[in-house]
Design an enzyme around this catalytic site. Sequence first.
Site, short mmCIF file in Angstrom:
data_model
loop_
_atom_site.label_atom_id
_atom_site.label_comp_id
_atom_site.label_asym_id
_atom_site.label_seq_id
_atom_site.Cartn_x
_atom_site.Cartn_y
_atom_site.Cartn_z
CE LYS A 121 -3.67 -2.25 2.46
NZ LYS A 121 -4.69 -2.59 3.09
CD GLN A 159 -4.14 -4.46 6.63
OE1 GLN A 159 -3.29 -3.65 5.93
NE2 GLN A 159 -4.24 -5.25 6.38
CG ASP A 187 -9.62 -0.16 4.74
OD1 ASP A 187 -9.47 -0.46 3.52
OD2 ASP A 187 -9.02 -0.24 5.75
#
Length: 288
Positions: free
Chosen positions: A58, A102, A125
Amino acid sequence: MENTTTGRIIDGKAIAEQVLEEVKMAVDMRRRDGLSQPGLAVIRVGDDPASAVYVRNKRRRTEEVGMRSISHDLPTDTDEATLLALIDELNNNPTVHGILVQLPLPPQINAEEVIERIAPKKDVDGFHPYNVGRLVLKMPTLRSCTPFGCMRLLKETNEELIGKHAVIIGQSNIVGRPMALELLMARCTITVCHSKTYDLPGLIGQADIVVAGMGRPRFVQGGWIKSGAIVIDVGINRLDNGTLCGDVDFEAARQRASWITPVPGGVGPMTIAMLLTNTLEAARWQER
């Protein structure tokens, strides 16, 4: 995309590269116009090896599209209050446009508390209840990345989605539920299946679109697939021999499907591409 005598491959890797190039061009244009450089903060708690790989990818992709990558790697014993304080700090930092924590998190931290602490406008997200609620009301803002990526893959087939019967296998908050909302917004008729569903093979056999995301290797049998159906395999499972496979028996399903995603190289690459699409949208949203 590859044309074959059996199901055509939906090349997620190539489509993801196309999306990332679109994002890079938009970021370059922003900077030429004197607008802020989008900044994405990624927080990792602990040393889970899979998380470390995901986070590294990422961050690398963030920099490749011209965005600013902000890294926060916290020890495994970090308490919830410390993580929430960091999120508060990033929420109040105008140079940070997107915040990603995460998952999974260590057991002492409540993931739901963490997700809800992120400002909705920085929730790249797409997990915050505000953003999920907007999707429910057909007013999407920041959309859950994996289902958002699946919709882009479906778009690339050029098939008409309106009226199609879509069967989603799995009801997770990350994939199944937002995927159902995405397909409903596209005017599909949806059926969401889970571990207690009766006659799963029969329901899958009625589907024009199958989205498999239950995390069981090669669970969906080729013979269950309706002839001409589109198959989107969200599963990523590592077998004992180290190879990866999806939740669908790919080779058998490909004999019946019109389009199908491979694993690896299907849905997986799209998740990061849509994360950065969301980060760009978040930067625009915060300027309004």
